[in-house]
Scaffold this motif. Structure first.
Motif, PDB file in Angstrom:
ATOM      1  N   PRO B  81       0.754  -1.189   0.053  1.00 51.00           N
ATOM      2  CA  PRO B  81      -0.106   0.003  -0.045  1.00 51.00           C
ATOM      3  C   PRO B  81       0.840   1.306  -0.102  1.00 51.00           C
ATOM      4  N   SER B  82       1.871   1.443   1.030  1.00 47.29           N
ATOM      5  CA  SER B  82       2.615   2.600   1.035  1.00 47.29           C
ATOM      6  C   SER B  82       3.644   2.870  -0.542  1.00 47.29           C
ATOM      7  N   HIS B  98      -4.166  -6.763 -10.706  1.00 46.60           N
ATOM      8  CA  HIS B  98      -5.291  -7.041 -11.194  1.00 46.60           C
ATOM      9  C   HIS B  98      -5.309  -8.609 -11.352  1.00 46.60           C
ATOM     10  N   GLU B  99      -4.218  -9.160 -11.565  1.00 52.38           N
ATOM     11  CA  GLU B  99      -4.377 -10.529 -11.862  1.00 52.38           C
ATOM     12  C   GLU B  99      -4.562 -11.408 -10.645  1.00 52.38           C
ATOM     13  N   LEU B 100      -3.972 -10.774  -9.281  1.00 52.54           N
ATOM     14  CA  LEU B 100      -4.203 -11.306  -8.114  1.00 52.54           C
ATOM     15  C   LEU B 100      -5.668 -11.268  -7.769  1.00 52.54           C
ATOM     16  N   ARG B 101      -6.220 -10.108  -8.004  1.00 55.37           N
ATOM     17  CA  ARG B 101      -7.469  -9.748  -7.533  1.00 55.37           C
ATOM     18  C   ARG B 101      -8.457 -10.707  -8.345  1.00 55.37           C
ATOM     19  N   PHE B 149     -16.687  -7.503  -2.823  1.00 52.68           N
ATOM     20  CA  PHE B 149     -15.541  -8.354  -2.836  1.00 52.68           C
ATOM     21  C   PHE B 149     -15.346  -8.948  -1.259  1.00 52.68           C
ATOM     22  N   ASP B 150     -15.435  -7.898  -0.249  1.00 53.07           N
ATOM     23  CA  ASP B 150     -15.324  -8.522   1.214  1.00 53.07           C
ATOM     24  C   ASP B 150     -16.345  -9.463   1.474  1.00 53.07           C
ATOM     25  N   ALA B 151     -17.542  -8.952   0.882  1.00 55.03           N
ATOM     26  CA  ALA B 151     -18.624  -9.989   1.167  1.00 55.03           C
ATOM     27  C   ALA B 151     -18.367 -11.357   0.704  1.00 55.03           C
ATOM     28  N   LEU B 152     -17.801 -11.644  -0.495  1.00 55.56           N
ATOM     29  CA  LEU B 152     -17.451 -12.932  -1.210  1.00 55.56           C
ATOM     30  C   LEU B 152     -16.423 -13.591  -0.079  1.00 55.56           C
ATOM     31  N   VAL B 168      -5.451  -6.134  -0.308  1.00 56.43           N
ATOM     32  CA  VAL B 168      -5.553  -5.772  -1.867  1.00 56.43           C
ATOM     33  C   VAL B 168      -6.339  -4.648  -2.110  1.00 56.43           C
ATOM     34  N   ARG B 169      -7.532  -4.724  -0.949  1.00 57.46           N
ATOM     35  CA  ARG B 169      -8.462  -3.514  -0.885  1.00 57.46           C
ATOM     36  C   ARG B 169      -7.538  -2.327  -0.609  1.00 57.46           C
ATOM     37  N   ASP B 170      -6.910  -2.394   0.414  1.00 57.45           N
ATOM     38  CA  ASP B 170      -6.097  -1.328   1.019  1.00 57.45           C
ATOM     39  C   ASP B 170      -5.248  -0.625  -0.111  1.00 57.45           C
ATOM     40  N   VAL B 171      -4.762  -1.506  -0.830  1.00 58.93           N
ATOM     41  CA  VAL B 171      -3.766  -0.817  -1.797  1.00 58.93           C
ATOM     42  C   VAL B 171      -4.655  -0.116  -2.856  1.00 58.93           C
TER      43      VAL B 171
END
Lengths: 229, 229
Positions: B81-82, B98-101, B149-152, B168-171
């Motif tokens: 994130p930083s 994006h791939e990871l996501r 995403f979080d719900a899933l 990932v969300r943080d990024v």
DNA sequence: ATGTGATACTGGTCCGACCAGTCTATGAGC
DNA sequence: GCTCATAGACTGGTCGGACCAGTATCACAT
């Protein structure tokens, strides 16, 4: 390999947190008290605490007490290896870890099927050959399996994934004893690796992914059976 | 919100490392020199350095110089994130992100298909309905998408994954501007979310996974097109 | 009973001294 | 001339003790 004073204290506090002697929300003793207890200068204690803070294990508040944070939430995945190593972790975590590993392996294998060059395939085949050696010791198989994992990850060219997988690997290899039994004769089966590699060679992504997912699923089952004892 | 002296210095050094002014392998100025340069006491500098050490950004050697470590290798995913926030990151990283996501979303959706209760499905449908609102602003859509995403992730019950996905969300949310354009009208398409939810309702894992993977792939394409400008 | 202070904590910063490793340049010995 | 030991001159590590700056608490005045 003599540890520095601050390191000693940091490790000691870390262990206390990991083992649950200090639970999230608990207040650490004051710096002055810690200094006295460890018989060191307060500066050293402070440096240790700063490191814990850097690890995300504690939350420091000027004027108030220094408190232990929620481990995974506060410190993120990086604490996982230590958490597993120092014991006192919910056994359910291992199920989740195997799940993650299966997901990663499956995805990597699928990507590999479309990305692998002949040289890459040859590399994987060499690894599988070693894995198929009936005389190999479980410890050796364990390491080879992770090497195989790494090779797949490297193939995808995804650096973030590489970091993530090295963390997963770190968890497994930090306490090899915990997982080595999964590689005993009769438990470990190279079949899935063989299937995966041949699927990668023929660029059959789905089959490659399924084979590696099956590998992880097998490991999970074996692990759970192991734990019931 | 006044930062402490040590925090100021730690942040300053962190930024220097993240932005590449200090490259991996480079030596930091000595503690005494930093103290003079920032016009603070050496103790404060030391505390800052200890924190950097805790973050895994530098390697300290007694008697030798303190050197910058390889970022991802040394510090792990937590720095991401930083790293993204402070700029100066290889654009290729975004592709990998994006791939990871996509991998995570796909896997979660598949799991969700077999785990979701009617209540869970209703929850997802409510989110999709908001996502489908033609009057919603891109920023709102962006956040809703991550909520989805979080719900899933929550549905899978995998805590490790939850930590990972929150990273990932943080990024993504650390520099929303960078990604908000992916949610503009005409770019963002709820279709995939709708497909995924209905596939989850009918327990069709494959279809659910494919829909979410398609969503991520679309986002990646849009992101790359965006970057060419 | 309820505020509101004094006070006794907490961590934050500074100073200056000294210990303990590491690095390097100098010069003695080959 | 080259090699290698060694004496500094660096580096970070520890100490102790003083003082600043927030927080928490409890007794006291209202």
């Amino acid at each position: 390999m003599s540890l520095t004073v601050a390191e000693r204290i940091a490790d000691s506090l870390k262990a206390a947190i990991m083992k649950g002697r200090l639970k999230p929300g608990d207040a650490l003793p004051s710096e002055r008290e810690l200094a006295e207890r460890y018989d060191v200068n307060r500066s050293s204690v402070r440096e240790a605490v700063k490191r814990l803070q850097g690890w995300g294990l504690v939350q420091v508040k000027h004027g108030g007490a220094t408190r232990v944070r929620d481990l995974l939430i506060g410190a993120g995945l990086n604490v996982l290896p230590s958490l597993v190593e120092l014991g006192n972790v919910d056994p359910g975590i291992f199920r989740e870890l195997h799940e993650l590993r299966g997901m990663l392996l499956g995805w990597c294998a699928e990507r590999a099927a479309s990305l692998a060059t002949p040289a890459d395939v040859a590399n994987l085949e060499a690894l599988v050959e070693k894995l198929a050696d009936p005389k190999a010791k479980p410890q050796a198989l364990q390491v080879l399996d992770y090497d195989f994992f790494d090779a797949l990850v490297a193939l995808t060219g995804n650096r973030l994934l590489a970091v993530f997988s090295s963390l997963v690997r770190d968890v497994y290899l930090r306490t090899p004893e915990r997982f080595v039994s999964l590689y005993r004769r009769g438990v470990f089966d190279v079949g899935n690796h063989e299937k995966a590699v041949s699927a990668i060679r023929s660029k059959n992504a789905r089959a490659a992914g399924d084979a590696m997912r099956a590998h992880a699923a097998t490991a999970l089952k074996a692990h759970e059976k192991e734990q019931q004892k």
